[in-house]
Write a protein that holds these residues in place. Structure first.
Motif, PDB file in Angstrom:
ATOM      1  N   MET A   1       0.811  -1.227   0.091  1.00  0.00           N
ATOM      2  CA  MET A   1       0.109   0.023  -0.065  1.00  0.00           C
ATOM      3  C   MET A   1       0.809   1.219   0.069  1.00  0.00           C
ATOM      4  O   MET A   1       0.712   2.258  -0.728  1.00  0.00           O
ATOM      5  CB  MET A   1      -0.739   0.092   1.376  1.00  0.00           C
ATOM      6  CG  MET A   1      -2.130   0.859   1.244  1.00  0.00           C
ATOM      7  SD  MET A   1      -2.972   0.868   2.795  1.00  0.00           S
ATOM      8  CE  MET A   1      -3.951  -0.503   2.518  1.00  0.00           C
ATOM      9  N   ALA A   2       1.973   1.233   0.636  1.00  0.00           N
ATOM     10  CA  ALA A   2       2.985   2.456   0.848  1.00  0.00           C
ATOM     11  C   ALA A   2       3.576   2.512  -0.353  1.00  0.00           C
ATOM     12  O   ALA A   2       3.667   4.033  -0.890  1.00  0.00           O
ATOM     13  CB  ALA A   2       4.010   2.341   1.761  1.00  0.00           C
TER      14      ALA A   2
ATOM     15  N   GLU B   1       2.085   1.855  -3.260  1.00  0.00           N
ATOM     16  CA  GLU B   1       0.939   2.418  -4.165  1.00  0.00           C
ATOM     17  C   GLU B   1       0.588   4.038  -4.073  1.00  0.00           C
ATOM     18  O   GLU B   1       0.328   4.737  -4.912  1.00  0.00           O
ATOM     19  CB  GLU B   1      -0.385   1.681  -3.982  1.00  0.00           C
ATOM     20  CG  GLU B   1      -0.740   0.405  -4.649  1.00  0.00           C
ATOM     21  CD  GLU B   1      -1.977   0.029  -4.388  1.00  0.00           C
ATOM     22  OE1 GLU B   1      -2.249  -1.075  -5.060  1.00  0.00           O
ATOM     23  OE2 GLU B   1      -2.901   0.353  -3.773  1.00  0.00           O
ATOM     24  N   ILE B   2       0.903   4.389  -2.801  1.00  0.00           N
ATOM     25  CA  ILE B   2       0.571   5.787  -2.145  1.00  0.00           C
ATOM     26  C   ILE B   2       1.852   6.896  -2.817  1.00  0.00           C
ATOM     27  O   ILE B   2       1.345   7.847  -3.346  1.00  0.00           O
ATOM     28  CB  ILE B   2       0.352   5.818  -0.646  1.00  0.00           C
ATOM     29  CG1 ILE B   2      -0.973   5.147  -0.146  1.00  0.00           C
ATOM     30  CG2 ILE B   2       0.723   7.348  -0.325  1.00  0.00           C
ATOM     31  CD1 ILE B   2      -0.919   5.186   1.180  1.00  0.00           C
TER      32      ILE B   2
ATOM     33  N   HIS C   1      -4.328   9.392  -7.207  1.00  0.00           N
ATOM     34  CA  HIS C   1      -5.203   8.359  -6.290  1.00  0.00           C
ATOM     35  C   HIS C   1      -5.909   7.207  -7.208  1.00  0.00           C
ATOM     36  O   HIS C   1      -6.615   6.382  -6.605  1.00  0.00           O
ATOM     37  CB  HIS C   1      -6.270   9.040  -5.506  1.00  0.00           C
ATOM     38  CG  HIS C   1      -5.571  10.054  -4.822  1.00  0.00           C
ATOM     39  ND1 HIS C   1      -4.495   9.882  -3.789  1.00  0.00           N
ATOM     40  CD2 HIS C   1      -5.805  11.581  -4.544  1.00  0.00           C
ATOM     41  CE1 HIS C   1      -4.293  11.089  -3.198  1.00  0.00           C
ATOM     42  NE2 HIS C   1      -4.909  12.007  -3.777  1.00  0.00           N
TER      43      HIS C   1
ATOM     44  N   TYR D   1      -5.069   2.929  -6.907  1.00  0.00           N
ATOM     45  CA  TYR D   1      -5.203   2.261  -5.862  1.00  0.00           C
ATOM     46  C   TYR D   1      -6.180   0.839  -5.800  1.00  0.00           C
ATOM     47  O   TYR D   1      -7.096   0.905  -6.705  1.00  0.00           O
ATOM     48  CB  TYR D   1      -5.763   2.842  -4.449  1.00  0.00           C
ATOM     49  CG  TYR D   1      -5.097   4.249  -4.088  1.00  0.00           C
ATOM     50  CD1 TYR D   1      -3.756   4.413  -4.692  1.00  0.00           C
ATOM     51  CD2 TYR D   1      -5.755   5.038  -3.239  1.00  0.00           C
ATOM     52  CE1 TYR D   1      -3.115   5.728  -4.248  1.00  0.00           C
ATOM     53  CE2 TYR D   1      -5.020   6.062  -2.892  1.00  0.00           C
ATOM     54  CZ  TYR D   1      -3.620   6.408  -3.464  1.00  0.00           C
ATOM     55  OH  TYR D   1      -3.194   7.821  -2.774  1.00  0.00           O
TER      56      TYR D   1
ATOM     57  N   ILE E   1      -9.612   9.870  -0.699  1.00  0.00           N
ATOM     58  CA  ILE E   1      -8.972   9.416   0.471  1.00  0.00           C
ATOM     59  C   ILE E   1      -9.344  10.195   1.846  1.00  0.00           C
ATOM     60  O   ILE E   1      -8.872   9.870   2.784  1.00  0.00           O
ATOM     61  CB  ILE E   1      -7.534   9.199   0.347  1.00  0.00           C
ATOM     62  CG1 ILE E   1      -6.848  10.607   0.070  1.00  0.00           C
ATOM     63  CG2 ILE E   1      -7.088   8.244  -0.441  1.00  0.00           C
ATOM     64  CD1 ILE E   1      -5.550  10.628   0.161  1.00  0.00           C
TER      65      ILE E   1
ATOM     66  N   ARG F   1      -5.876   2.905   5.063  1.00  0.00           N
ATOM     67  CA  ARG F   1      -5.092   3.599   4.074  1.00  0.00           C
ATOM     68  C   ARG F   1      -5.001   4.972   4.013  1.00  0.00           C
ATOM     69  O   ARG F   1      -4.026   5.786   3.593  1.00  0.00           O
ATOM     70  CB  ARG F   1      -5.704   3.149   2.540  1.00  0.00           C
ATOM     71  CG  ARG F   1      -5.079   3.509   1.351  1.00  0.00           C
ATOM     72  CD  ARG F   1      -5.595   3.038   0.127  1.00  0.00           C
ATOM     73  NE  ARG F   1      -6.942   3.520  -0.182  1.00  0.00           N
ATOM     74  CZ  ARG F   1      -7.660   2.931  -0.936  1.00  0.00           C
ATOM     75  NH1 ARG F   1      -7.327   1.835  -1.685  1.00  0.00           N
ATOM     76  NH2 ARG F   1      -8.914   3.313  -1.279  1.00  0.00           N
ATOM     77  N   THR F   2      -6.114   5.647   4.389  1.00  0.00           N
ATOM     78  CA  THR F   2      -6.261   7.030   4.765  1.00  0.00           C
ATOM     79  C   THR F   2      -5.072   7.663   5.684  1.00  0.00           C
ATOM     80  O   THR F   2      -4.389   8.685   5.427  1.00  0.00           O
ATOM     81  CB  THR F   2      -7.543   7.512   5.097  1.00  0.00           C
ATOM     82  OG1 THR F   2      -8.665   7.391   4.079  1.00  0.00           O
ATOM     83  CG2 THR F   2      -7.576   9.182   5.488  1.00  0.00           C
TER      84      THR F   2
ATOM     85  N   TYR G   1      -1.797   7.158   4.000  1.00  0.00           N
ATOM     86  CA  TYR G   1      -1.258   8.254   3.236  1.00  0.00           C
ATOM     87  C   TYR G   1      -0.859   9.528   4.047  1.00  0.00           C
ATOM     88  O   TYR G   1       0.040  10.327   3.884  1.00  0.00           O
ATOM     89  CB  TYR G   1      -2.700   8.604   2.670  1.00  0.00           C
ATOM     90  CG  TYR G   1      -2.325   9.881   1.504  1.00  0.00           C
ATOM     91  CD1 TYR G   1      -1.960   9.395   0.331  1.00  0.00           C
ATOM     92  CD2 TYR G   1      -2.298  11.041   1.724  1.00  0.00           C
ATOM     93  CE1 TYR G   1      -1.580  10.339  -0.707  1.00  0.00           C
ATOM     94  CE2 TYR G   1      -2.014  12.054   1.007  1.00  0.00           C
ATOM     95  CZ  TYR G   1      -1.566  11.510  -0.437  1.00  0.00           C
ATOM     96  OH  TYR G   1      -1.225  12.517  -1.262  1.00  0.00           O
TER      97      TYR G   1
END
Lengths: 170, 437
Positions: B243-244, B246-247, B280, B283, B325, B358-359, B362
């Motif tokens: 996820m990191a 992807e961000i 964004h 994701y 997000i 996830r928020t 971010y």
């Protein structure tokens, strides 16, 4: 004389003094900016956690200042070397003052040792120098005859204050 | 020496079509005039009503540099009160948030006030008999901010009586709030996860401009996002992208990506990047979320809500939201060269927890004082704040993709690397600075 990044354990089970020496060495590697050797002290599934809330219990659904796995830590270390890392031109320096680490728990069967270390951390860049007060909690395990960090938790005394840049590692 | 007070012409002269004078960033006098005129003439974000769910709940914040309280009154409505005792000026609350019960009580002399600010009681009140107290400022209690609007949970306030009404001020821009809120299957947001507070030694407008500055990510963030891309290349093939990554990695997208993402311009300085796509857009889907949205809205409407990719929506003067997000950044002015950035996060009520996770990831990766992306940006703002003291050139350029036709146009879209949003913000700045001068 250059300090060795780590000393091999004398026996399968670490002594209290070996745990204490490990925590002290970890801080020294940061202060000497030996970040690759520092990163090697972390287990592959390690986390570095700096809570945002006082007495925070959840790193997932409560925000933190840092909650980083080894991939993110290695990105930080690589970034510090970058030719276009402008926030590190000139570079920051840091300085740890540790109280003697206290061994809070030893669970040999679970291979988990926890220490607690009150500390002052100073970070400086250009003409600015900032002092932070914190407690570091290390969760350590023995892997392949060496101590490794599974979790390092840094609780700032003023974790909810508004900070400027904190660029290195406490 | 005053140059600008009461001199609307001098203030207008600071903003040209393609450049702005450095005094808008470095002059303490201009800053004080912003606090005196521009902020009170504008609808300024105060807080979210989920921060004060029960009667007597309060949250302490600022409008410009003025301390105010957001409070839930006994009748269930939210009020915004100036946070000072009408007696000696003492700030009434010291905690950032809490519950005051049925009334506020000043800790200095125990004057008390209902939660709409009206005076409830004064100890030894007979001392004010036949003094004409009823006609005093103090008798009115804690002054309420008179113009308050709760838009689907987001509370805005305007201090001055003049200016535009709420609908006129925001126009079509409220669609970004709608989209963020509609992403909850029950159409409701809740402040969650804690607030990141990051002190910046620069003018607040540098942060606002940066939100629609799409020519900086691949340059200023090469150190952080570029390193993420390089480190990730070394991962064994087939490794699931974390996820990191992807961000952060999309910050390195090329210029064409940002050109094509598009920018939309609304009235009064509001606008957003990411008309067609954004950083964004790609994701991974969160398991179970689309099903919940479909059940709540029907498939077609659910798809329409989730296909919006608005990147940064800037609401003049000093907030930015990220609908996809659920994040709000509040750029709080402290001095010409000092700004507190608060980054707030929201939970989509009745949606999977993974969205909030996830928020929050971010927020801490991008907006924390410990964030490598944040370090990249702050370095640039602080260098600009310093560089602007040079007399070699007193102007800041905002000319990219300028066209004289753009003046007066609203509700239009344009190239994603245009500096039109910055010019648009400064046109609004002049309007609300000089309004009533």
């Amino acid at each position: 004389m250059t300090m060795l990044a780590e000393a091999p354990l004398k026996n399968a089970v670490p002594t209290d003094q070996e745990l204490i020496d490990f925590v002290v060495r970890e801080a020294r590697l940061i202060d000497q900016q030996r970040f690759d050797e520092w990163l090697d002290l972390y287990a592959d599934d390690a986390f570095y956690w700096m809570p945002l809330e006082w007495n925070q219990t959840d790193p997932r659904l409560t925000c933190s200042l840092m909650y980083e796995d080894k991939l993110l830590l290695s990105i930080r270390v690589e970034r510090l070397k970058g030719a276009r890392t402008f926030s590190q031109k000139p570079k920051s320096r840091c300085h740890h003052v540790l109280q003697t680490p206290q061994v809070d728990s030893r669970d040999t069967s679970a291979n988990r040792y926890v220490t607690w270390t009150p500390m002052h951390y100073i970070e400086t860049r250009l003409d600015e120098q900032t002092l932070y007060a914190a407690w570091a909690t290390h969760h350590l395990s023995v892997e392949g005859g060496k101590l490794r960090i599974k979790l390092k938790r840094v609780d700032l005394i003023n974790c909810d204050a508004a900070f400027g840049n904190i660029q290195l590692f406490m | 020496m005053t140059r600008y007070a009461g001199n609307a012409a001098a203030i207008r002269a600071l903003v040209r079509e393609q450049e702005v004078h450095r005094d808008v960033y470095v002059s303490e006098e201009v800053f004080q005039l912003e606090m005196e005129h521009m902020f009170p003439n504008s609808w300024v974000y105060v807080g979210h009503d989920s921060q004060v769910p029960n009667a007597g709940d309060y949250f302490s914040t600022t409008i410009g540099t003025q301390p105010v309280l957001l409070v839930r009154h006994t009748d269930g409505t939210v009020k915004v009160l100036h946070n000072r005792c009408p007696h000696k000026g003492t700030r009434i609350t010291s905690e950032t948030c809490g519950n005051t019960g049925k009334f506020f009580r000043c800790p200095y002399h125990a004057w008390s006030f209902k939660t709409d600010g009206s005076l409830l009681a004064i100890p030894l009140k007979k001392g004010y008999e036949s003094t004409g107290f009823e006609q005093s400022h103090a008798a009115t209690g804690m002054a309420p901010v008179r113009h308050v609007r709760n838009y689907r949970g987001f509370v805005f306030a305007k201090i001055n009586d003049g200016g535009l009404d709420f609908e006129e001020f925001f126009g079509e821009s409220l669609s970004s709030f709608d989209n963020m809120i509609d992403r909850s299957p029950v159409g409701q947001l809740k402040v969650a996860g804690g607030v990141l507070r990051y002190m910046h030694n620069c003018n607040w407008k540098m942060l606002v401009e940066n939100q629609t500055d799409t020519c900086h990510p691949m340059v200023a963030h090469e150190s952080s996002a570029g390193t993420v891309v390089e480190v990730w290349k070394k991962a064994p093939p087939g490794t699931k992208k974390p996820m990191a990554v992807e961000i952060i990695a999309p910050f390195m997208s090329p210029y064409e990506f940002f050109e094509n993402m598009g920018i939309r311009i609304w009235d009064n300085g509001h606008g957003h990047t990411g008309v067609h796509h954004s950083i964004h857009s790609d994701y991974s889907a969160i398991p179970g979320y689309f099903e919940k949205m479909t059940a709540a809205y029907g498939e077609e409407r659910a798809k329409a809500i989730l296909s919006e990719n608005r990147h940064n929506t800037v609401y003049f003067p000093n907030i930015m939201i990220k609908g996809p997000i659920q994040l709000l950044r509040h750029f709080k002015p402290i001095a010409a060269n000092k700004t507190l950035v608060e980054s707030w996060t929201f939970q989509l009520v009745d949606a999977p927890d993974m969205l909030l996770e996830r928020t929050l990831m971010y927020n801490r990766l991008i907006n924390a004082p410990t964030s490598i992306v944040g370090h990249d940006d702050l370095e640039m703002y602080e260098r600009a704040q310093e560089g602007l003291h040079s007399n070699g050139n007193e102007w800041v350029n905002i000319q990219r993709l300028y066209s004289p036709d753009e003046v007066g146009q609203t509700n239009v879209t344009t190239n994603g690397t245009s500096e039109w949003p910055m010019r648009h913000q400064f046109r609004a700045w002049t309007k609300f600075m000089t309004m009533g001068m």
